[in-house]
Design an enzyme around this catalytic site. Structure first.
Site, mmCIF file in Angstrom:
data_model
loop_
_atom_site.group_PDB
_atom_site.id
_atom_site.type_symbol
_atom_site.label_atom_id
_atom_site.label_comp_id
_atom_site.label_asym_id
_atom_site.label_seq_id
_atom_site.Cartn_x
_atom_site.Cartn_y
_atom_site.Cartn_z
ATOM 1 N N ASP A 28 0.845 -1.127 0.034
ATOM 2 C CA ASP A 28 0.237 0.039 0.125
ATOM 3 C C ASP A 28 0.992 1.125 -0.130
ATOM 4 O O ASP A 28 1.642 1.340 0.957
ATOM 5 C CB ASP A 28 -0.936 -0.044 1.388
ATOM 6 C CG ASP A 28 -1.843 0.852 1.354
ATOM 7 O OD1 ASP A 28 -2.963 0.796 0.503
ATOM 8 O OD2 ASP A 28 -1.831 1.808 1.975
ATOM 9 N N THR A 62 -2.724 5.935 -4.051
ATOM 10 C CA THR A 62 -1.839 6.627 -3.525
ATOM 11 C C THR A 62 -0.558 6.446 -4.233
ATOM 12 O O THR A 62 0.483 7.401 -4.584
ATOM 13 C CB THR A 62 -1.535 6.190 -2.175
ATOM 14 O OG1 THR A 62 -1.336 4.857 -1.959
ATOM 15 C CG2 THR A 62 -2.710 6.608 -1.239
ATOM 16 N N THR A 63 -0.482 5.198 -4.473
ATOM 17 C CA THR A 63 1.130 4.844 -5.415
ATOM 18 C C THR A 63 0.767 5.801 -6.875
ATOM 19 O O THR A 63 1.881 6.421 -7.086
ATOM 20 C CB THR A 63 1.154 3.245 -5.592
ATOM 21 O OG1 THR A 63 0.814 2.645 -4.548
ATOM 22 C CG2 THR A 63 2.520 3.011 -6.043
ATOM 23 N N ASP A 117 -9.084 0.121 1.746
ATOM 24 C CA ASP A 117 -9.097 0.700 0.330
ATOM 25 C C ASP A 117 -10.304 0.184 -0.274
ATOM 26 O O ASP A 117 -10.920 0.956 -0.964
ATOM 27 C CB ASP A 117 -7.694 0.011 -0.354
ATOM 28 C CG ASP A 117 -6.506 0.580 -0.232
ATOM 29 O OD1 ASP A 117 -6.527 1.245 0.670
ATOM 30 O OD2 ASP A 117 -5.670 0.760 -1.095
HETATM 31 N N1 LIG Z 1 -6.194 -7.037 -13.784
HETATM 32 C C1 LIG Z 1 -5.584 -5.748 -13.930
HETATM 33 N N2 LIG Z 1 -5.098 -5.672 -15.134
HETATM 34 C C2 LIG Z 1 -4.362 -4.372 -15.279
HETATM 35 N N3 LIG Z 1 -4.394 -3.309 -14.134
HETATM 36 C C3 LIG Z 1 -4.733 -3.463 -13.342
HETATM 37 C C4 LIG Z 1 -5.532 -4.707 -12.980
HETATM 38 N N4 LIG Z 1 -5.815 -4.567 -11.497
HETATM 39 C C5 LIG Z 1 -5.527 -3.334 -11.165
HETATM 40 N N5 LIG Z 1 -5.130 -2.707 -12.146
HETATM 41 C C6 LIG Z 1 -4.385 -1.482 -12.078
HETATM 42 O O1 LIG Z 1 -3.650 -1.291 -10.931
HETATM 43 C C7 LIG Z 1 -3.335 -0.116 -10.591
HETATM 44 C C8 LIG Z 1 -3.485 0.210 -9.010
HETATM 45 O O2 LIG Z 1 -2.341 -0.394 -8.487
HETATM 46 P P1 LIG Z 1 -2.187 -0.162 -6.927
HETATM 47 O O3 LIG Z 1 -3.366 -0.439 -6.045
HETATM 48 O O4 LIG Z 1 -0.829 -0.995 -6.638
HETATM 49 O O5 LIG Z 1 -1.805 1.325 -6.920
HETATM 50 P P2 LIG Z 1 -2.715 2.466 -6.217
HETATM 51 O O6 LIG Z 1 -3.884 2.248 -6.277
HETATM 52 O O7 LIG Z 1 -2.106 3.530 -7.131
HETATM 53 O O8 LIG Z 1 -2.154 2.970 -4.960
HETATM 54 P P3 LIG Z 1 -2.694 2.030 -3.560
HETATM 55 O O9 LIG Z 1 -3.462 1.172 -3.619
HETATM 56 O O10 LIG Z 1 -1.279 1.726 -2.701
HETATM 57 O O11 LIG Z 1 -3.339 3.377 -2.633
HETATM 58 C C9 LIG Z 1 -4.589 0.604 -11.257
HETATM 59 O O12 LIG Z 1 -4.016 1.625 -12.234
HETATM 60 C C10 LIG Z 1 -5.239 -0.301 -11.561
HETATM 61 O O13 LIG Z 1 -6.235 -0.268 -12.786
HETATM 62 MG MG LIG Z 2 -4.871 0.565 -5.273
#
Ligand SMILES: Nc1ncnc2c1ncn2[C@@H]1O[C@H](COP(=O)(O)OP(=O)(O)OP(=O)(O)O)[C@@H](O)[C@H]1O
Ligand SMILES: [Mg+2]
Length: 565
Positions: free
Chosen positions: A63, A96-97, A393
C-alpha cells in the site's frame, strides 16, 4: 557592515540556504527518489515492501500510503511527496501509489523544460490547464454507477484489492466491504448518497483464516454475559439500554444504622431484596430479554434476572451504549421507572461467542444498523494488518462509487485516453504552454508504462499497441495483467476504478509538483535547538553520545555533559 564594523546577521547562525537552480534541482531529485521508491509496487504484479521501524517492528505491505507513512523522510520536498500520498488516502482512499508516481514523473519532465529555459511559472500554468482538461476528459469518459450497481461496486472493490498481498481473498473481502458500506450509506436531503467510513468499525483477532473475516450488522462488545445462570443467546432481542446501576444506591454521606434485634437485620435485607426484585420485575414487565448496563449489576439482581431468563451485560462503555442506541433504536434509560416497551432496542440476535480465548458479545441483525463491524481474522498479525489495509481501500473505493456514482476502466486505460486527448488540446494552445501540456500528457503515460514494466512486459511495445487501440475508439483498452492480454474494454473483464480516484490522483500530484516547481529558495533553520525531536532520527543512530556535543545542529546543547543527553 555596521558602524562598529560588526557583520549583521539576518538569519540565525548555521542556517542553510540553497537558491535558484540548485534549490530546484535538489527538490526535484528528492521528489523523484520518493516516486522511485514506490514505483515497483504499482499494480497487481507490483512487488511488496518490508519495512522495519526503529523499534524493529515489521510491516509488509503493497500500500503506497503505508509505505510512505512508515519511511522517515527528512528532505522538505520529499515530505511534500509523502503529503501527496496522504491527501490521496484521506480524500479517496486508493490510488496513492499512482499519485506519487505521477507527481514524480511530472517533475522529471518539467526539469527538461527548465533546462530549455522555460520559466517555472509557464510550466505550472500549463500544468494547471492540463490538469483541468484531464479531469474534464475523465469525467467525460466515465460510466454511471452507484449504490444499485452491485456489479460495478464489486468490480471496483475487487480491482483495488487485486494489487494487495491478500488478493486471493478479494472476492469475499469485497462482499464484506460492500455489505458494510451499503448498510451504513444514507440518502441525504438533496438526494445524494453519503457513506461515512467512520461508521464501519474494524475489530481484529488473530486466529482462523482470512476467509473467516465477517461483517456484523451491529456491534461487538468485548464483554461476557454477567452471570453463568443467564442464557448466552437471545433471539429477537428486546434490549434495555441502562445508564444507571442495578444496585441499591449508597447514601452520599455516612449513615449509621442502629440495629437492635436480629429481626431488624432480616427486615433490612428483605427490603434490599424487595427493591431489587421490583427493579427486575419492571424490566420483565417491559418485555426486555436483554439488559445492557453501563454500571454494575448487584448479585441479587443478577440472580433475579437469571431466573427471568434475561441476558445481562454490565460495565459497558458509554460510547458503546450510544452506538447500541443508534444501531438498535433503543433509548438509553437513566431510571428503571421510566422504561416503556416502545423504547427498547431491537436486534435479531444477541449472543456470547468465544473467539480464541476471549468471550465477546455479538449484537447482530439490528433493524437499521447505522454502524457495522468488520471482524478481521487471519493467521498472523502481519496478515491481519494487511487485510485491514486492503479492506480500508475497498471500503473507500466502494464509498467513492456510492457517493460519486462514476467509474472508469482500469489498467492505465484512463491515463492513455487522457494523454491522447490532451495532446490534441495542447495544439490549440500554441507557444510554451503547449509544451507544458504535452509534457503533462507524456507524464500520464507513466502509469500504463509502469504497470507493464512491473509485469515484466516491454513498456514501449505495450504503449504503442494501446495507443493504437485508443485511437481506434476503444477508450477502455488496456493490458490485463492477470492474463497478460490486451483487452479492448477493461470494464468488460471487471477491472474498474472510481473516477474520483483517478481525478484526485491528478489533482494532488499536479498541486505538489507545481508547488515544488515554484520554490527557488530553500532556507533551512537550525535544527535541534528544541532538543531531540528536531534531530534527524535516521543518521544519529550509530553515534556515541559524546559525538553530539560537536554537532552544529545541537548548538544550544553543546555545552552539556554527555550524561545529560
Ligand atoms: N487486472 C488488472 N490488469 C491491469 N491493471 C490492473 C489490474 N488490476 C488493477 N490494475 C491497475 O493497478 C493500478 C492500481 O495499483 P495499486 O493498487 O498498486 O496502486 P494505487 O491504487 O495507485 O495505490 P494504493 O493502492 O497503494 O493506494 C490501477 O491503475 C489499476 O487499474
Ligand atoms: Mg490501489
Amino acid at each position: 557592515m555596521g558602524l562598529s564594523g560588526q557583520p549583521i546577521y539576518i538569519m540565525r547562525e548555521g542556517t542553510e540556504r540553497t537558491r535558484g537552480k540548485d534549490a530546484m534541482s535538489n527538490n526535484i531529485a528528492a521528489a523523484k527518489v520518493i516516486a522511485e521508491s514506490v514505483r515497483t509496487s504499482l499494480g497487481p504484479r507490483g512487488m511488496d515492501k518490508m519495512l522495519v521501524d526503529q523499534f524493529g517492528d515489521v510491516v509488509i505491505t503493497n500500500d503506497g500510503a503505508t509505505i510512505l507513512k512508515e519511511i522517515d523522510v527528512q528532505h522538505p520536498a520529499a515530505k511534500m511527496m509523502v503529503e501527496v500520498a496522504k491527501t490521496q488516502d484521506s480524500e479517496v482512499g486508493d490510488g496513492t501509489t499512482t499519485s506519487v508516481i505521477f507527481a514524480g514523473e511530472l517533475l522529471k519532465r518539467a526539469e527538461k523544460l527548465l533546462q530549455q529555459k522555460i520559466h517555472p511559472t509557464v510550466i505550472t500554468e500549463g500544468f494547471r490547464k492540463a490538469s483541468a482538461k484531464a479531469i474534464e476528459i475523465l469525467e467525460g469518459m466515465s460510466i454511471k454507477s452507484g449504490i444499485d450497481d452491485r456489479e460495478g461496486l464489486k468490480n471496483a472493490a475487487m480491482t483495488c484489492m487485486s494489487s494487495k498481498i491478500v488478493s486471493e481473498s478479494k472476492d469475499m473481502l469485497a462482499d464484506v466491504s460492500i455489505g458494510a458500506i451499503t448498510a451504513i450509506a444514507e440518502k441525504s436531503e438533496n438526494g445524494n448518497w453519503v457513506a461515512d467510513i467512520d461508521k464501519v468499525q474494524i475489530q481484529k483477532k488473530e486466529g482462523e483464516s482470512i476467509d473467516e473475516t465477517s461483517l456484523i450488522k451491529g456491534i461487538i462488545l468485548d464483554k461476557e454475559v454477567v452471570s453463568p445462570g443467564m442464557p448466552k443467546i437471545a433471539k429477537d432481542a428486546k434490549i434495555l439500554l441502562l445508564q444507571s446501576a442495578m444496585e441499591i444506591e449508597k447514601t452520599e454521606f455516612d449513615a449509621k444504622l442502629q440495629i437492635t434485634s436480629p429481626e431488624q437485620i432480616q427486615q433490612f435485607l428483605d427490603e434490599e431484596e424487595r427493591m431489587l426484585r421490583t427493579m427486575v420485575e419492571k424490566i420483565v414487565n417491559s418485555g426486555a430479554n436483554v439488559v445492557v448496563c453501563q454500571k454494575g449489576i448487584d448479585d441479587m439482581a443478577q440472580h433475579f434476572l437469571s431466573k427471568a431468563g434475561i441476558l445481562a451485560i454490565r460495565r459497558v462503555k458509554k460510547s458503546d451504549l450510544e452506538k447500541l442506541s443508534k444501531a438498535t433504536g433503543g433509548t438509553i434509560f437513566t431510571n428503571i421507572n421510566d422504561i416503556t416497551q416502545d423504547n427498547l432496542g431491537f436486534a435479531g440476535l444477541v449472543e456470547e461467542r468465544k473467539i480464541m480465548n476471549d468471550s465477546w458479545i455479538f449484537i447482530e441483525e439490528c433493524k437499521e444498523p447505522k454502524s457495522v463491524v468488520i471482524l478481521i481474522r487471519g493467521g498472523t498479525e502481519l496478515i491481519i494488518d494487511e487485510v485491514d489495509r486492503a479492506i480500508h481501500d475497498a471500503l473507500c473505493v466502494t464509498r467513492d462509487v456510492v457517493e460519486d456514482q462514476k467509474i472508469v476502466g482500469g489498467g492505465g486505460a484512463p491515463e492513455i485516453e487522457a494523454a491522447i486527448q490532451l495532446r490534441k488540446y495542447a495544439q490549440t494552445l500554441g507557444g510554451r504552454e503547449q509544451l507544458a501540456v504535452e509534457v503533462f500528457a507524456d507524464a500520464l503515460d507513466i502509469i500504463p508504462k509502469t504497470l507493464a514494466e512491473n509485469a515484466g512486459l516491454d513498456q514501449i511495445d505495450v504503449l504503442m499497441k494501446l495507443r493504437a487501440a485508443h485511437q481506434g475508439g476503444k477508450k477502455f483498452a488496456a493490458h490485463d495483467l492477470e492474463t497478460g492480454d490486451i483487452v479492448e474494454n477493461m470494464m468488460a473483464i471487471g477491472v474498474v476504478e472510481p473516477t474520483v480516484v483517478k481525478i484526485q490522483a491528478i489533482k494532488s500530484a499536479t498541486e505538489a509538483a507545481s508547488m515544488i516547481l515554484r520554490i527557488d529558495d530553500v532556507i533551512a533553520g537550525v535544527k535541534g535547538a528544541g532538543g531531540p525531536p528536531g534531530m534527524p532520527s535516521g543518521g544519529m543512530g550509530g553515534m556515541p553520545p559524546g559525538a553530539m556535543g560537536g554537532m552544529g545542529g545541537m548548538g544550544g546543547m553543546g555545552g552539556l555533559p554527555p550524561g545529560m543527553m
